[in-house]
Write an enzyme that holds these catalytic residues in place. Structure first.
Site, short mmCIF file in Angstrom:
data_model
loop_
_atom_site.label_atom_id
_atom_site.label_comp_id
_atom_site.label_asym_id
_atom_site.label_seq_id
_atom_site.Cartn_x
_atom_site.Cartn_y
_atom_site.Cartn_z
N SER A 63 14.32 43.57 -75.62
CA SER A 63 13.78 43.14 -76.92
C SER A 63 13.13 44.26 -77.72
O SER A 63 12.77 44.02 -78.88
CB SER A 63 12.80 42.00 -76.72
OG SER A 63 13.52 40.85 -76.41
N LYS A 66 14.81 44.66 -81.03
CA LYS A 66 14.80 43.65 -82.11
C LYS A 66 14.28 44.16 -83.46
O LYS A 66 14.88 43.87 -84.50
CB LYS A 66 14.02 42.41 -81.68
CG LYS A 66 14.77 41.57 -80.63
CD LYS A 66 13.87 40.46 -80.10
CE LYS A 66 14.55 39.62 -79.04
NZ LYS A 66 13.59 38.74 -78.33
N TYR A 189 24.13 40.57 -79.67
CA TYR A 189 22.73 40.52 -79.25
C TYR A 189 22.58 41.06 -77.81
O TYR A 189 21.71 41.89 -77.53
CB TYR A 189 22.20 39.08 -79.37
CG TYR A 189 20.85 38.90 -78.74
CD1 TYR A 189 19.72 39.50 -79.30
CD2 TYR A 189 20.70 38.17 -77.56
CE1 TYR A 189 18.47 39.36 -78.69
CE2 TYR A 189 19.46 38.03 -76.96
CZ TYR A 189 18.35 38.63 -77.53
OH TYR A 189 17.13 38.51 -76.92
N TYR A 241 4.95 38.44 -78.76
CA TYR A 241 5.18 37.01 -78.44
C TYR A 241 3.88 36.20 -78.41
O TYR A 241 3.04 36.36 -79.27
CB TYR A 241 5.93 36.88 -77.11
CG TYR A 241 7.23 37.62 -77.04
CD1 TYR A 241 8.16 37.55 -78.07
CD2 TYR A 241 7.56 38.39 -75.94
CE1 TYR A 241 9.37 38.22 -77.99
CE2 TYR A 241 8.77 39.05 -75.84
CZ TYR A 241 9.67 38.96 -76.87
OH TYR A 241 10.86 39.62 -76.79
N VAL A 259 11.90 42.88 -71.66
CA VAL A 259 11.77 42.46 -70.26
C VAL A 259 12.26 43.50 -69.24
O VAL A 259 12.07 43.31 -68.05
CB VAL A 259 12.48 41.10 -69.99
CG1 VAL A 259 11.75 39.96 -70.67
CG2 VAL A 259 13.95 41.14 -70.39
#
Ligand code: GLU
Length: 306
Positions: A63, A66, A189, A241, A259
């Site tokens: 991530s 992103k 993705y 998050y 992650v």
């Protein structure tokens, strides 16, 4: 810079004492990495880079990719179109929550969570002789300042087991956030998440944001100033998050984690910092990485509110 090296050394010796956390086993291939690895790097907006620890170890961006694809979509498709489909509010939910669509509009809350990032992937288009996978890989290679590659094993491993992300994508299709290219958007993705980089590459990507969108070594402008500001703002409010409030309160710089144990922070006008260490907490953040970036920010007095 030599002062920074001493700080890195001290932080590293403390971080190595943290032994909590787990590997991100839900992507089976990520369970095969050496959990002991630790690396930290910083790149200034002038392009000076310093690193410490396992700085040659490769990890997948997950991530941490992103914000960069979000910026790419802003450049390509414009702010209006991007945000007609994706919001700018923190979700308060985990990164992979399937309740992450706004109640009235059914847009993903923001581009930093999985639903938003899958919607962003669906907006990136092929160009003549250059399919979107290649365009995304070129983007990350330019940000890093060297040619990067996909990690095929991690890509296939995620593709095979991504039932949750697939469910999210179908929900996005149902609400017409994305079109019929569900599998293609998911593949893109997973591919952006599976780009292999080392900690210096990630620091260079972060430094590009610190430098208003210009890659500090090549001096190439990758994002406009306006779009860079948008990317950093959303990292600050949504990048960590459901623990973003604690992060903002205790660290005070925009950041994004993945992650794989990658994490980076942006100190606008000064530097990009990155850390990699694979053991993560329940929010999906590297435990040693959170410690290291928090300490570094504190010891250098870089909290942006200070
Ligand atoms: N590829 C991962 C997923 O979609 C990324 C999650 C993360 O790094 O936070 O589950």
């Amino acid at each position: 810079m030599s002062e920074l090296k001493n700080i890195f050394e001290r932080i590293c010796s403390q971080a190595l004492k943290i032994n909590d956390g787990t590997l991100a086993r839900y992507i089976p291939e990520l369970a095969n990495v050496n959990p002991e690895q630790f690396a930290i790097a910083a790149m200034t907006v002038e392009g000076e880079c310093i690193s410490y620890g396992d700085d040659k170890s490769l990890f997948t961006l997950q991530s941490t990719s992103k914000p960069f694809t979000y910026g790419f979509a802003l450049e390509e498709r414009g702010e209006e179109l991007v945000h007609s489909k994706i919001g700018v509010e923190p979700s308060g939910e985990a990164f992979d929550s399937i309740i992450e669509l706004e109640k009235k509009t059914h847009r993903p809350f923001n581009p930093m969570i999985n639903s938003g990032a899958i919607a962003i992937a669906s907006m990136i288009q092929d160009k003549a002789n250059n399919v979107r996978e290649e365009r995304v890989l070129n983007l990350f290679s330019e940000l890093a300042g060297r040619q990067l590659d996909f990690n095929r094993d991690v890509f296939l491993s995620e593709k095979k087991t991504a039932h949750r992300n697939r469910a999210i994508a179908h929900l996005l299709r149902h609400f017409e956030v994305i079109g019929d290219d569900i599998e293609e958007s998911l593949d893109l993705y997973f591919k952006q998440c599976s780009i292999n980089s080392n900690v210096k590459d990630l620091a260079a990507m972060a430094a590009t944001l610190a430098n208003n969108g210009v890659q500090p070594s090549s001096k190439k402008r990758i994002y406009t100033e306006e779009n860079t500001t948008r990317m950093i703002s959303l990292m600050f409010s949504c990048g960590m998050y459901d623990s973003v409030g604690t992060w903002a309160y205790t660290v005070g710089i925009p950041a994004k984690s993945g992650v794989s144990g990658a994490i980076f922070g942006v100190v606008p006008g000064k530097m990009g910092i990155a850390c990699f260490s694979p053991l993560i907490d329940s929010h999906g953040h590297s435990l040693k990485g959170v410690y290291a970036i928090r300490e570094l920010t504190k010891q250098l007095g870089m909290n942006i509110f200070k």
